[in-house]
Scaffold this motif. Structure first.
Motif, mmCIF file in Angstrom:
data_model
loop_
_atom_site.group_PDB
_atom_site.id
_atom_site.type_symbol
_atom_site.label_atom_id
_atom_site.label_comp_id
_atom_site.label_asym_id
_atom_site.label_seq_id
_atom_site.Cartn_x
_atom_site.Cartn_y
_atom_site.Cartn_z
ATOM 1 N N LEU A 1 0.852 -1.199 0.000
ATOM 2 C CA LEU A 1 0.000 0.000 0.000
ATOM 3 C C LEU A 1 0.886 1.246 0.000
ATOM 4 O O LEU A 1 1.723 1.418 0.898
ATOM 5 C CB LEU A 1 -0.892 -0.043 1.247
ATOM 6 N N VAL A 2 0.712 2.088 -1.009
ATOM 7 C CA VAL A 2 1.618 3.216 -1.225
ATOM 8 C C VAL A 2 0.865 4.536 -1.171
ATOM 9 O O VAL A 2 -0.142 4.705 -1.870
ATOM 10 C CB VAL A 2 2.317 3.105 -2.607
ATOM 11 N N ASP A 3 1.383 5.461 -0.382
ATOM 12 C CA ASP A 3 0.856 6.833 -0.386
ATOM 13 C C ASP A 3 1.702 7.645 -1.374
ATOM 14 O O ASP A 3 2.773 8.152 -1.040
ATOM 15 C CB ASP A 3 0.931 7.430 1.023
ATOM 16 N N LEU A 4 1.203 7.747 -2.605
ATOM 17 C CA LEU A 4 1.992 8.419 -3.647
ATOM 18 C C LEU A 4 2.106 9.920 -3.393
ATOM 19 O O LEU A 4 3.142 10.525 -3.704
ATOM 20 C CB LEU A 4 1.365 8.181 -5.022
ATOM 21 N N ASP A 5 1.053 10.535 -2.842
ATOM 22 C CA ASP A 5 1.172 11.971 -2.560
ATOM 23 C C ASP A 5 2.279 12.234 -1.553
ATOM 24 O O ASP A 5 3.046 13.193 -1.706
ATOM 25 C CB ASP A 5 -0.165 12.523 -2.048
ATOM 26 N N ALA A 6 2.375 11.378 -0.543
ATOM 27 C CA ALA A 6 3.452 11.547 0.440
ATOM 28 C C ALA A 6 4.813 11.317 -0.212
ATOM 29 O O ALA A 6 5.790 12.011 0.093
ATOM 30 C CB ALA A 6 3.236 10.603 1.617
ATOM 31 N N ALA A 7 4.893 10.364 -1.133
ATOM 32 C CA ALA A 7 6.165 10.106 -1.830
ATOM 33 C C ALA A 7 6.559 11.290 -2.710
ATOM 34 O O ALA A 7 7.726 11.670 -2.782
ATOM 35 C CB ALA A 7 6.056 8.833 -2.664
ATOM 36 N N PHE A 8 5.566 11.899 -3.383
ATOM 37 C CA PHE A 8 5.862 13.028 -4.278
ATOM 38 C C PHE A 8 5.969 14.358 -3.540
ATOM 39 O O PHE A 8 6.401 15.357 -4.128
ATOM 40 C CB PHE A 8 4.773 13.154 -5.353
ATOM 41 N N SER B 1 4.246 2.091 2.172
ATOM 42 C CA SER B 1 5.312 2.844 1.516
ATOM 43 C C SER B 1 4.867 4.257 1.228
ATOM 44 O O SER B 1 3.664 4.511 1.059
ATOM 45 C CB SER B 1 5.606 2.249 0.135
ATOM 46 N N GLY B 2 5.845 5.136 1.103
ATOM 47 C CA GLY B 2 5.570 6.489 0.627
ATOM 48 C C GLY B 2 5.580 7.524 1.727
ATOM 49 O O GLY B 2 4.692 7.552 2.587
ATOM 50 N N GLY B 3 6.615 8.347 1.716
ATOM 51 C CA GLY B 3 6.665 9.492 2.625
ATOM 52 C C GLY B 3 7.016 9.157 4.060
ATOM 53 O O GLY B 3 6.816 9.987 4.934
ATOM 54 N N ILE B 4 7.566 7.984 4.290
ATOM 55 C CA ILE B 4 7.960 7.617 5.667
ATOM 56 C C ILE B 4 9.431 8.018 5.807
ATOM 57 O O ILE B 4 10.330 7.315 5.339
ATOM 58 C CB ILE B 4 7.718 6.121 5.929
ATOM 59 N N ARG B 5 9.630 9.182 6.411
ATOM 60 C CA ARG B 5 10.958 9.802 6.336
ATOM 61 C C ARG B 5 11.445 10.362 7.658
ATOM 62 O O ARG B 5 12.557 10.897 7.732
ATOM 63 C CB ARG B 5 10.945 10.932 5.303
ATOM 64 N N ASP B 6 10.609 10.324 8.693
ATOM 65 C CA ASP B 6 11.028 10.866 9.995
ATOM 66 C C ASP B 6 10.232 10.154 11.088
ATOM 67 O O ASP B 6 9.388 9.309 10.802
ATOM 68 C CB ASP B 6 10.833 12.392 10.057
ATOM 69 N N GLY C 1 9.916 10.747 -4.780
ATOM 70 C CA GLY C 1 8.999 10.415 -5.878
ATOM 71 C C GLY C 1 9.748 10.008 -7.130
ATOM 72 O O GLY C 1 9.240 10.161 -8.240
ATOM 73 N N TRP C 2 10.973 9.485 -6.916
ATOM 74 C CA TRP C 2 11.820 8.994 -8.016
ATOM 75 C C TRP C 2 12.260 10.121 -8.937
ATOM 76 O O TRP C 2 12.558 9.907 -10.115
ATOM 77 C CB TRP C 2 11.120 7.899 -8.839
ATOM 78 N N THR C 3 12.311 11.346 -8.416
ATOM 79 C CA THR C 3 12.670 12.500 -9.242
ATOM 80 C C THR C 3 14.118 12.943 -9.027
ATOM 81 O O THR C 3 14.607 13.787 -9.769
ATOM 82 C CB THR C 3 11.762 13.709 -8.934
ATOM 83 N N VAL D 1 7.097 -1.395 7.125
ATOM 84 C CA VAL D 1 7.123 -0.190 6.303
ATOM 85 C C VAL D 1 8.320 -0.270 5.361
ATOM 86 O O VAL D 1 9.282 -0.995 5.616
ATOM 87 C CB VAL D 1 7.221 1.094 7.158
ATOM 88 N N ASN D 2 8.215 0.515 4.314
ATOM 89 C CA ASN D 2 9.230 0.516 3.270
ATOM 90 C C ASN D 2 9.769 1.946 3.150
ATOM 91 O O ASN D 2 9.003 2.861 2.856
ATOM 92 C CB ASN D 2 8.528 0.067 1.978
ATOM 93 N N LEU D 3 11.055 2.125 3.415
ATOM 94 C CA LEU D 3 11.663 3.459 3.386
ATOM 95 C C LEU D 3 12.439 3.643 2.096
ATOM 96 O O LEU D 3 13.260 2.800 1.749
ATOM 97 C CB LEU D 3 12.631 3.630 4.564
ATOM 98 N N GLY D 4 12.180 4.727 1.388
ATOM 99 C CA GLY D 4 12.899 5.004 0.152
ATOM 100 C C GLY D 4 13.828 6.186 0.304
ATOM 101 O O GLY D 4 15.020 6.042 0.588
#
Ligand SMILES: O=C(O)c1ccccc1N[C@@H]1O[C@H](COP(=O)(O)O)[C@@H](O)[C@H]1O
Length: 244
Positions: A54-61, A84-89, A143-145, A104-107
């Motif tokens: 399950l991915v929160d793309l808005d949080a990733a972008f 996944s997505g936006g888990i950064r802190d 967001g892979w940018t 969770v999946n951290l990118g």
């Protein structure tokens, strides 16, 4: 083959602006919408999935978040959920873990705040996976940018920090139905003794069988997205294809 060496399948529900979507190459603006994330997740569960990716793309972008919806979907599942997505802190990690997800999946965090990632790997162990999202052998974050360093150097660092698991996405394949990057998966397996979850490009049952042939090398699972939504095969057929 025992269940320990059977390939796990993780149907994906990627959420953007409250909708289940699929992207091409993970690029913002390429969304195809598939309606309610909860309905999609429940459909995969009913079809026999043991996992949901399950991915929160808005949080990733960095375009907001779908945190409440992600928590609602996770809470409605009887199966294991990888978030996944936006888990950064600390705050986003606590919110993610509070949903009751399995891991969770951290990118981006693994690329930009390695000290924090080492700390949460040490404190949360198996609940933390790192997403290695690559173009060629260059990692991508935000967001892979944005480029985020070399795949194999980062992998070596994370191995030494005790990272439990890697989710490996070939961005060039993601959402394209062009088949998985088996060479990348073999190379990552050769560079770690941790389990690897494959992501990107699955288009057919033969692709899943090819990924399943890498289980002895260390591939544990495969995320399946576009192929399911595009009805290339059903989840029941996919589970059957990797069951023996
Ligand atoms: O899954 C996608 O299609 C995707 C596309 C673009 C960006 C991220 C995407 N997915 C997931 O998000 C995490 C990374 O999030 P973050 O960098 O930790 O905020 C990535 O590993 C994918 O699982």
């Amino acid at each position: 083959m025992t269940s320990a060496n059977k390939l796990e399948l993780l149907p994906a529900v990627d959420v953007r602006d409250g909708q289940a979507v699929r992207l091409v190459h993970g690029e913002s603006g390429t969304e195809t919408s598939y309606g309610s994330p909860l309905e999609a997740a429940l459909a995969w569960q009913s079809a026999g999935a043991e996992w949901l990716h399950l991915v929160d793309l808005d949080a990733a972008f960095g375009t907001g978040d779908n945190r409440a919806l992600i928590a609602e979907v996770t809470g409605a599942m009887d199966i294991k959920v990888e978030l996944s997505g936006g888990i950064r802190d600390d705050a986003s990690l606590e919110a993610a873990l509070a949903t009751g997800c399995t891991r969770v999946n951290l990118g981006t965090a693994a690329l930009e705040t390695p000290e924090w990632v080492a700390k949460v790997i040490a404190s949360h162990g198996d609940k933390i996976a790192v997403g290695l999202d690559v173009r060629g052998t260059t990692l991508r974050g935000r967001g892979w940018t944005r480029d985020g360093g070399d795949l194999y150097e980062t992998l070596e660092r994370l191995n030494s920090e005790g990272c439990a698991r890697y989710v490996v996405t070939d961005i060039a394949k993601d959402g394209t139905l062009q088949g998985p990057n088996l060479e990348l998966l073999r190379n990552v397996c050769a560079a770690t003794d941790r389990p690897v979850v494959a992501s990107g490009g699955v288009s057919s049952l033969d692709d899943l069988r090819a990924i399943a042939s890498l289980v002895p090398l260390g591939v544990e699972g495969s995320i399946v997205g576009k192929a399911l939504y595009a009805k290339q095969f059903t989840l029941e057929e996919a589970l059957e294809a990797v069951s023996s």
